[in-house]
Each structure stands twice: as structure tokens, then as C-alpha cells.
Design an enzyme around this catalytic site. Structure first.
Site, PDB file in Angstrom:
ATOM      1  N   LYS A  57     162.658  53.701  98.268  1.00 16.95           N
ATOM      2  CA  LYS A  57     163.713  52.736  97.907  1.00 16.95           C
ATOM      3  C   LYS A  57     163.494  52.293  96.472  1.00 16.95           C
ATOM      4  CE  LYS A  57     166.408  50.700 100.666  1.00 16.95           C
ATOM      5  NZ  LYS A  57     167.560  51.168 101.341  1.00 16.95           N
TER       6      LYS A  57
ATOM      7  N   SER B 225     173.921  61.414 103.837  1.00 16.96           N
ATOM      8  CA  SER B 225     173.275  61.774 102.565  1.00 16.96           C
ATOM      9  C   SER B 225     172.523  63.086 102.726  1.00 16.96           C
ATOM     10  CB  SER B 225     172.272  60.697 102.150  1.00 16.96           C
ATOM     11  OG  SER B 225     172.897  59.708 101.387  1.00 16.96           O
TER      12      SER B 225
ATOM     13  N   LYS C 172     163.384  59.768 100.339  1.00 16.48           N
ATOM     14  CA  LYS C 172     164.836  59.542 100.262  1.00 16.48           C
ATOM     15  C   LYS C 172     165.122  58.066 100.454  1.00 16.48           C
ATOM     16  CE  LYS C 172     169.127  61.125 100.467  1.00 16.48           C
ATOM     17  NZ  LYS C 172     169.400  60.130  99.402  1.00 16.48           N
TER      18      LYS C 172
ATOM     19  N   ASN D  69     181.006  47.366 101.768  1.00 17.70           N
ATOM     20  CA  ASN D  69     181.337  48.726 102.196  1.00 17.70           C
ATOM     21  C   ASN D  69     181.230  48.862 103.719  1.00 17.70           C
ATOM     22  OD1 ASN D  69     180.497  51.411 103.118  1.00 17.70           O
ATOM     23  ND2 ASN D  69     180.730  52.047 101.004  1.00 17.70           N
TER      24      ASN D  69
ATOM     25  N   THR E 240     177.919  54.959 106.939  1.00 16.96           N
ATOM     26  CA  THR E 240     177.092  53.912 107.553  1.00 16.96           C
ATOM     27  C   THR E 240     177.917  53.167 108.600  1.00 16.96           C
ATOM     28  OG1 THR E 240     175.966  53.717 105.439  1.00 16.96           O
ATOM     29  CG2 THR E 240     175.509  52.001 107.053  1.00 16.96           C
TER      30      THR E 240
ATOM     31  N   LYS F  70     163.431  55.371 109.474  1.00 19.57           N
ATOM     32  CA  LYS F  70     164.825  55.783 109.710  1.00 19.57           C
ATOM     33  C   LYS F  70     164.942  57.303 109.713  1.00 19.57           C
ATOM     34  CE  LYS F  70     167.522  52.794 107.372  1.00 19.57           C
ATOM     35  NZ  LYS F  70     168.451  52.265 106.347  1.00 19.57           N
TER      36      LYS F  70
HETATM   37  N1  GLU Z   1     170.777  52.859 101.192  1.00 19.76           N
HETATM   38  C1  GLU Z   1     171.082  53.467 102.448  1.00 19.76           C
HETATM   39  C2  GLU Z   1     170.072  53.050 103.499  1.00 19.76           C
HETATM   40  O1  GLU Z   1     169.458  52.013 103.410  1.00 19.76           O
HETATM   41  C3  GLU Z   1     171.267  54.959 102.323  1.00 19.76           C
HETATM   42  C4  GLU Z   1     170.084  55.729 101.845  1.00 19.76           C
HETATM   43  C5  GLU Z   1     170.389  57.185 101.541  1.00 19.76           C
HETATM   44  O2  GLU Z   1     171.501  57.597 101.746  1.00 19.76           O
HETATM   45  O3  GLU Z   1     169.465  57.861 101.090  1.00 19.76           O
HETATM   46  O4  GLU Z   1     169.924  53.685 104.511  1.00 19.76           O
END
Ligand code: GLU
Length: 427
Positions: free
Chosen positions: A117, A359, A81, A232, A201, A105
């Protein structure tokens, strides 16, 4: 009120060293745990990395080839993810580091995912909507074999948003020939997105700040906060803090900073910014992003790009708490300096995990076909991030390490265990 401009936010950062930083910190945390070297070796790189070329016919009729990447760090805990960023500074190394951070994370917050990513080297500020749509669809076609609702689930990241997720979802549905809202998160609500994802976030950062304020006995009311980044995350956060009576005395955007020691009028700044969060060019007095980072405050929140607090300025940071809302805003050398100066740093992989937490809720709702109220999303987010904060804090006390190392320890334990249970690692 003072403001100034500089050419670009990338002037702020040293050369990108994210992958090195990720690996060095991983090594340090793994050594605290006394794991055999194979654990570090396995987790230091993504299990899978795809590089793609995406040809796009631009509005002027010419074909331009864009480079894109997708890194899947570790899929032992479940599907991978992580977001997709559109940015001129994207590099393969940075994408690999960001995927590793996503794994940690998800581990810290106990989500059933590994990390991933993606990124495309492009400058969305110079592209039309038509070109962005083609690029978003082209990326999905290029990576479609390795992504999917039970394989790897993308989401927004720097300079990508719910509209881009919508185009990507539509392209994926066409390729697969069925509707699969769980393929991607951060979608518009009308296409199966979750209530509260847009603000997740920033709410997560707010909840970690509330934990710190209790811990340090520093009330939010009148707390002097500087937020570097007004996209954002930075703008929603600034507004929540403003509403709670904190004094947001500085904000920085891509071009410069706006500062007022009496507290800024955040709703007014939000109304005046453009779609890239730029507001400082509406003012003509002078303060650079660099000066903004060094202004005295209680809490400094870097919420834009990586590497902005580095060995050049770490001695001059003038606050008692740093909350890392961006990914990788403090370099390893800078963190050591801040540690010595007794400045508490709440690490990115904890502080900004609200996005991926919601998410995950979005994906659960898509899989269930049953959608939750915003209050439900919010209270579950608060519970999850607060629990994660407590775990990381307790781990930092238990091993006598800073919260960054403690967060890595929590994340590594989860990844190592999942990999061991699958029989991939023997220890
Ligand atoms: N891009 C965000 C992060 O760095 C969200 C990733 C997601 O929601 O999968 O945590």
C-alpha cells in the site's frame, strides 16, 4: 428526508490504531492455527517500507514538500499489489496496516500476489489538477526503484482515480523507456485498463451481500440498507441495490447523512453529488454521520474510512448484518461487542476484495495483450468472490470463530506456506 453536516468525516473515528488492530487480530488468528511465534513476528510488519519526500512547485510558485510512503508487506506469493491513497490523515502506521490487509486479501481470494500500500499526506480537495499531476509523477519518481509490473503493482485507493493512475503510468514509462501497462491497475480503458474495474469493488460488495442474503434467508427486495460513504464504492453500490429493489434508507458522505425511512431516490442523489461524493450539503435538515450509523436497518455498510464503528457506538448499532466495504471500519473492540450482540460482520478483506480481483484481471489482460468483455470480467469476479466467501464462511464454522478471524486464518495460511516453501520460515 433529513440531513445534516459536520466538519469532517474524521470526527467519526477514534485515533488511528490500524497497525495495532492488524497485529492483534493476526496474533489471535495465528494462535488458532498453532503456528510458531516466528510466523506472527514475520507477518506483523512489512518486509519493506519506503518513506519519500516529494518537492512540488505549487500553482502559487511556492515549493511544498509532501511526505509519501510505500509499504510492501510480503512478496512470498508473488509481486506485491495495492493502492495508493492521497489523504491528509495518511500515517506510516496506517500504510503498514493497509499493506498487511492487502496481503491477506490476496491470500483469501487466491491471487498470485502479496500485499502493498502507498500513501501521500495531502488534501486533494485543496489541490489543482496541475498540482495533483505533479504530485502523482513525483511519487512515481520517488518509488520507481521498488515498483514495477513484476515487483509491486499500484492501483487507486482513497481519493485517487484512473486519471492519477494514467499520470503515474506515463511517468513510469518515461523512466523505464518502454510501455508497461502492467505497472499499474485501475487505469483508464484507453490506456489498457479493464472493463469493469471502476465498479469492481462495489460489485464485489454486492455479491457478498447476495451470499449473506441467501445464508440468512433475507431477500434483497425491500432489504433496508444504510451505506456510510458515497464515493466510488458507496455510490455504485447504492445504485445497484436501488435497481435490485432494496431500500437504501440512508447514505452518509464526508459532511453528513441523508436519511429517508421510505427509501432514498439514489439516482437523484448520484446526479447531485460533487466529485468527492458530497451531496448532503444540498439538504438542510439534520442528521449526522454518527446518527446515521445508529439508525435501525437490516444491513449497515460502512464504505468510507476506518474506525467509524468503535467502542463508543458499537452498543448502539441497530442492524443484523454489517458489511465492511471500507478498509478497517470496525475496531477490534467494536467487533467483540457486535459478536456478543450476534451481529454478523462480513470482513473488509473479503467484502471489498472485488477491486483487487479485477485489478488482477487487468494485469492478466495487460500481460496477455488480449482484452476481455465486461461480462467475462463480471462473471469471473462473481465466481472468485463467491468462492472466497464460501471458504471463509466454512473456516469460521470449522474453527468456531467469527468471519474476521476466519478471513485472517485463510490469508495467513497462504502467506505462511509461500514463505515456508521459499525457505524463509521453518516450521
Ligand atoms: N485500493 C484497493 C484495495 O484496497 C484496490 C487495490 C488494487 O486494486 O490493487 O483493495
Amino acid at each position: 428526508m433529513t440531513v445534516s453536516t459536520q466538519k469532517n468525516d474524521t470526527n467519526l473515528k477514534e485515533q488511528d490504531n490500524s497497525l495495532n488492530e492488524f497485529q492483534e487480530t493476526l496474533k489471535e488468528a495465528a494462535s488458532v492455527l498453532n503456528y510458531p511465534s516466528q510466523v506472527f513476528e514475520f507477518l506483523s510488519k512489512p518486509m519493506r517500507f519506503l518513506e519519500v519526500s516529494i518537492p512540488i512547485t505549487m500553482d502559487n510558485g511556492q515549493t511544498k514538500i509532501f511526505q509519501g510512503y510505500r509499504a510492501q508487506h510480503n512478496d512470498a506469493p508473488g509481486p506485491t499489489k495495492g493502492g495508493i491513497r492521497f489523504h491528509p490523515d495518511v500515517t506510516p502506521e496506517e500504510v503498514k496496516a493497509l499493506a498487511g490487509w492487502m496481503s491477506l486479501k490476496c491470500g483469501i481470494t487466491d491471487l498470485p500476489y502479496g500485499g502493498a500500500k502507498g500513501g501521500i499526506i495531502c488534501d486533494p480537495r485543496e489541490m489543482s489538477l496541475n498540482e495533483l499531476e505533479k504530485l502523482s509523477r513525483g511519487y512515481v519518481r520517488a518509488v520507481s526503484q521498488i515498483v514495477g509490473p513484476t515487483k509491486d503493482i499500484p492501483a487507486p485507493d482513497m481519493y485517487t482515480n484512473s486519471q492519477i493512475m494514467a499520470w503515474m503510468l506515463d511517468e513510469y514509462d518515461h523512466i523505464r523507456e518502454f510501455d508497461s501497462p502492467g505497472f499499474i491497475t485501475g487505469k483508464p480503458i484507453a490506456l489498457g485498463g479493464s472493463k469493469g474495474r471502476e465498479t469492481a469493488t462495489s460489485k464485489g460488495v454486492l455479491y457478498t451481500l447476495q451470499m449473506v442474503s441467501e445464508l440468512k434467508n433475507m431477500p434483497l427486495k425491500d432489504m433496508r440498507v444504510i451505506i456510510q460513504g458515497f464515493g466510488n464504492v458507496g455510490s455504485y453500490l447504492a445504485n445497484y441495490l436501488y435497481e435490485l429493489g432494496a431500500k437504501v434508507i440512508g447514505i452518509g458522505d464526508l459532511l453528513g447523512g441523508v436519511y429517508d425511512e421510505n427509501g432514498l431516490d439514489i439516482p437523484n442523489l448520484i446526479d447531485s453529488r460533487d466529485s468527492f461524493g458530497i451531496v448532503s450539503n444540498r439538504f438542510n435538515q439534520a442528521i449526522t454521520n454518527q446518527e446515521l450509523l445508529e439508525k435501525e436497518c437490516d444491513v449497515l455498510i460502512p464504505a468510507a474510512i476506518s474506525g467509524v464503528i468503535n467502542k463508543q457506538n458499537a452498543h448502539k448499532i441497530n442492524c443484523s448484518i454489517v458489511i465492511e466495504a471500507a478498509n478497517g471500519p470496525t475496531t477490534k473492540e467494536a467487533l467483540n461487542i457486535l459478536d456478543e450482540r450476534d451481529i454478523l460482520v462480513v470482513p473488509d478483506i473479503l467484502a471489498n476484495s472485488g477491486g483487487v480481483i479485477v485489478s488482477y484481471f487487468e494485469w492478466c489482460q495487460n500481460n496477455q495483450g488480449y482484452y476481455w468483455k465486461e461480462e467475462e470480467v463480471d462473471s469471473r469476479l462473481k465466481e472468485k468472490i463467491t468462492d472466497s466467501f464460501k471458504n471463509v464462511y466454512n473456516t469460521s464454522k470449522r474453527y468456531n470463530v467469527n468471519m474476521k478471524i476466519a478471513a485472517y486464518i485463510e490469508g495467513i495460511q497462504r502467506l505462511a506456506e509461500a514463505s515456508r516453501l521459499r525457505g524463509w520460515l521453518k516450521y
